[in-house]
Enzyme design. Structure first.
Site, PDB file in Angstrom:
ATOM      1  N   ASP A  66       0.844  -1.200   0.000  1.00 24.15           N
ATOM      2  CA  ASP A  66       0.000   0.000   0.000  1.00 24.15           C
ATOM      3  C   ASP A  66       0.879   1.249   0.000  1.00 24.15           C
ATOM      4  OD1 ASP A  66      -1.937   2.043   0.583  1.00 24.15           O
ATOM      5  OD2 ASP A  66      -3.219   0.500   1.451  1.00 24.15           O
ATOM      6  N   SER A 116      -7.033   4.206  -1.348  1.00 28.07           N
ATOM      7  CA  SER A 116      -6.857   2.749  -1.298  1.00 28.07           C
ATOM      8  C   SER A 116      -8.161   1.991  -1.477  1.00 28.07           C
ATOM      9  CB  SER A 116      -6.202   2.343   0.029  1.00 28.07           C
ATOM     10  OG  SER A 116      -4.903   2.868   0.116  1.00 28.07           O
ATOM     11  N   HIS A 177      -9.625  -2.380   7.337  1.00 33.61           N
ATOM     12  CA  HIS A 177      -9.113  -1.256   6.544  1.00 33.61           C
ATOM     13  C   HIS A 177      -9.400  -1.473   5.062  1.00 33.61           C
ATOM     14  CE1 HIS A 177      -6.143   2.053   5.734  1.00 33.61           C
ATOM     15  NE2 HIS A 177      -6.667   2.465   6.878  1.00 33.61           N
ATOM     16  N   GLU A 240      -4.678  -6.666  25.860  1.00 34.42           N
ATOM     17  CA  GLU A 240      -3.279  -6.231  25.907  1.00 34.42           C
ATOM     18  C   GLU A 240      -3.119  -4.864  26.562  1.00 34.42           C
ATOM     19  OE1 GLU A 240       0.526  -5.903  22.800  1.00 34.42           O
ATOM     20  OE2 GLU A 240      -1.480  -6.378  22.063  1.00 34.42           O
ATOM     21  N   GLU A 295      -3.630  -6.245  17.438  1.00 37.79           N
ATOM     22  CA  GLU A 295      -3.726  -4.899  18.004  1.00 37.79           C
ATOM     23  C   GLU A 295      -5.180  -4.440  17.987  1.00 37.79           C
ATOM     24  OE1 GLU A 295      -1.465  -2.899  19.418  1.00 37.79           O
ATOM     25  OE2 GLU A 295       0.234  -4.257  19.088  1.00 37.79           O
ATOM     26  N   ASP A 341       2.059   2.852   3.464  1.00 29.05           N
ATOM     27  CA  ASP A 341       1.209   4.007   3.169  1.00 29.05           C
ATOM     28  C   ASP A 341       1.073   4.921   4.375  1.00 29.05           C
ATOM     29  OD1 ASP A 341      -1.274   5.294   1.675  1.00 29.05           O
ATOM     30  OD2 ASP A 341      -2.022   4.671   3.642  1.00 29.05           O
ATOM     31  N   ASP A 382      -0.958  -0.095  -4.834  1.00 25.32           N
ATOM     32  CA  ASP A 382      -2.269   0.428  -5.209  1.00 25.32           C
ATOM     33  C   ASP A 382      -2.165   1.859  -5.716  1.00 25.32           C
ATOM     34  OD1 ASP A 382      -1.490   1.271  -2.691  1.00 25.32           O
ATOM     35  OD2 ASP A 382      -3.441   0.970  -1.752  1.00 25.32           O
ATOM     36  N   HIS A 383      -1.241   2.605  -5.147  1.00 18.97           N
ATOM     37  CA  HIS A 383      -1.022   3.999  -5.539  1.00 18.97           C
ATOM     38  C   HIS A 383       0.352   4.401  -5.024  1.00 18.97           C
ATOM     39  CE1 HIS A 383      -1.568   5.075  -1.345  1.00 18.97           C
ATOM     40  NE2 HIS A 383      -2.669   4.330  -1.353  1.00 18.97           N
ATOM     41  N   HIS A 452      -1.756  11.135  -1.449  1.00 22.07           N
ATOM     42  CA  HIS A 452      -1.244  10.154  -2.402  1.00 22.07           C
ATOM     43  C   HIS A 452      -0.738  10.904  -3.624  1.00 22.07           C
ATOM     44  CE1 HIS A 452      -4.219   6.951  -0.661  1.00 22.07           C
ATOM     45  NE2 HIS A 452      -3.227   7.245   0.156  1.00 22.07           N
TER      46      HIS A 452
END
Length: 539
Positions: A66, A116, A177, A240, A295, A341, A382-383, A452
């Protein structure tokens, strides 16, 4: 006062002291023209010896960097070599060994420079779309739930699952995401991670959040990444970080999607893990399903990762492949280096390049675990990002260091800089001196987050039908070429030994030609009327 030339010479002397003995060894060889002639001839012969692999791809291993534009790719190559005490420029990345190289045009339907979400819909679903929407066509509108209905488009992950293959996603971001989400979800907004992130109107209109679609839409065998807080009820303490309120569950509907996922897998060997100890204990040979969320949100940057708590992208890639490859019909695996990214958005080139180097090691692990004769492996971005590589640095100079040239303000500048981003720092008319691991590269234009950039991105391929990924193509072509190579989705010609255009394609072509004829007839009629009017005026 020193002149700019004097400063350059002084800096050159200082920098040359840092160049390794290896540099001088290489230089002695490289001054001999036969070194370059011999190298080129070996490369030429290896290209001449290539044979096309026209097998049907049993497996598709799809690596998505990414934000990994050409500048990032090149700079990471140099960093990888320098981390091995080499000069860096001549380093051969795993990515560099892919024989088939092409370019993909990244623009979205509504913007010159994409995000994205739009790009993922293109290369995973085979359809270009608008900014900020995932798994829907360009007929959908950003944030408008009602526009989503009837405009959903499915991804190659679903096509592979429908064909009987095992499927998985591995990412260094949250699994909700944009990139991983597009493989399984349909949403008028990429930001609807959980129901708490959705407007009430969207929920009333029947839209559902991305996290809930992770369980509902496609039966995904392996899910690895971050994003725990989008899966649990509001206020649920994170295992966590129990004292961190920002890490607690977000869901307003009271659902615990992790528990639901586990209950859906009764009768199967399914593991949910959130730490490396439990992850390491998962036996891929006996595991049917794995959900690993390390996470509450995105994973840590590779340079900051605690190896005792979180596995590397190499380790997660290996575990996923070993679980999926037990299926005799093959697998589809999406592996995303997603934080390349995010580091670029923050103007942190150090982090972005280290993420890319780790990504390259994951690609090497993927190749090691699969057979090239049956596995189509794709690597692409992707970019890109507005990061520049400039300043005439010396051979072997740190890619994260300073240019030997000084600017007209009598201050040094880094080899890597940004066109825009948070690194625009001018105090009393002067730029700050540089740099540390956390240094934010200078940018020309001040923005909260670097944007981007819109140039074409590289597409690298090897394995069955890898030669399809050459030339300059629209980004949505990638999904169709992968599907053709593996005989998944609607186009089954490859496994039927056919190469002629399908009926669907012919119909589209004929419709387009018919439309062209109609437009031509209208134009001809308009021209005749114009002539008649002109004659009337003359008369």
């Amino acid at each position: 006062m020193h002149s700019s030339l004097t400063l350059c010479i002084r800096y050159q002397i200082e920098d040359q002291r840092k160049v390794s003995v290896i540099h001088y060894y290489l230089k002695a060889h490289e001054e001999n023209p036969e070194f370059w002639r011999s190298q080129a001839q070996k490369t030429l012969q290896s290209v001449l010896d290539r044979k096309l692999n026209t097998n049907v791809a049993k497996n598709i291993l799809f690596f998505l960097g990414d934000g990994m534009g050409i500048t990032t790719y090149t700079a990471a190559r140099i960093l990888k070599g320098q981390l091995q005490n080499q000069t860096g420029e001549e380093t051969v990345m795993t990515m560099d060994t892919f024989p088939n190289v092409g370019l993909a045009k990244t623009y979205s339907v509504d913007f010159q420079i994409p995000d994205s979400a739009a790009t993922a819909t293109a290369y995973l679903c085979g359809v270009k779309t608008n900014l900020n929407v995932i798994g829907v066509s360009a007929a959908a509108r950003n944030g408008v739930c009602k526009s989503q209905k009837g405009n959903e488009v499915t991804s190659i992950l679903k096509w592979a699952k429908d064909a009987g293959k095992s499927v998985g996603i591995v990412t260094t971001t949250r699994v909700q995401h944009a990139t991983p989400a597009t493989s399984y979800a349909h949403s008028a907004s990429r930001k609807w991670y959980s129901d708490a992130d959705m407007p009430d109107a969207a929920k009333r209109d029947g839209c559902t959040d991305i996290a809930s679609q992770l369980l509902k839409n496609t039966d995904i065998d392996v899910i690895i990444g971050g994003g725990r807080k989008y899966m649990t009820p509001k206020g649920t303490k994170d295992p966590e970080y129990p004292r961190d309120y920002s890490s607690r569950g977000k869901r307003k509907d009271g659902r615990n999607l992790i528990n639901e996922w586990q209950s859906m897998k009764i009768g199967k060997v399914a593991h949910y893990v959130w730490n490396k100890t439990d992850f390491d204990a998962v036996d891929p040979e006996t595991t049917d399903y794995l959900m690993a969320l390390f996470e509450p949100g995105d994973l840590r940057f590779e340079a900051e990762r605690d190896p005792n708590m979180d596995p590397s992208i190499v380790e997660t890639t290996e575990k996923a492949i070993r679980i999926l490859q037990k299926n005799p019909k093959g697998f589809f695996l999406l592996v995303e280096g997603g934080r390349i990214d995010q580091a670029h958005h923050a103007g942190r080139a150090f982090m972005a390049l280290h993420e890319t180097v780790a990504f390259d090691y994951a690609i090497a692990k993927g190749l090691e675990l699969t057979k090239e004769q049956e596995t189509l492996t794709i690597v692409m971005a992707d970019h890109s990002h507005p990061v520049t590589f400039n300043g005439y640095p010396f051979r072997g100079q740190s890619i994260l260091g300073k240019s030997p040239l000084w600017a007209t303000d009598m201050l040094p500048y880094t080899t890597l800089m940004y066109g825009n981003g948070p690194g625009h720092k001018i105090t009393n008319g002067k730029r700050p001196d540089i740099q540390t691991k956390d240094y934010v590269q200078l940018s020309a234009v001040p923005t909260e987050s670097a944007t981007h950039s819109g140039e074409d991105v590289a597409v690298l391929a090897r394995g069955p039908m890898g030669h399809l990924f050459q030339g300059v193509q629209e980004q949505n072509y990638i999904a169709h070429a992968m599907a053709y190579a593996a005989c998944v989705g609607a186009d089954q010609r490859h496994c039927q030994g056919q190469t002629e255009a399908s009926v669907l394609h012919s119909t589209f072509t004929n419709d387009r030609n018919a439309a062209g004829v109609a437009r031509g007839s209208v134009a001809l009629l308009g021209s005749l009327l114009s002539v008649l009017l002109a004659l009337a005026v003359l008369v």
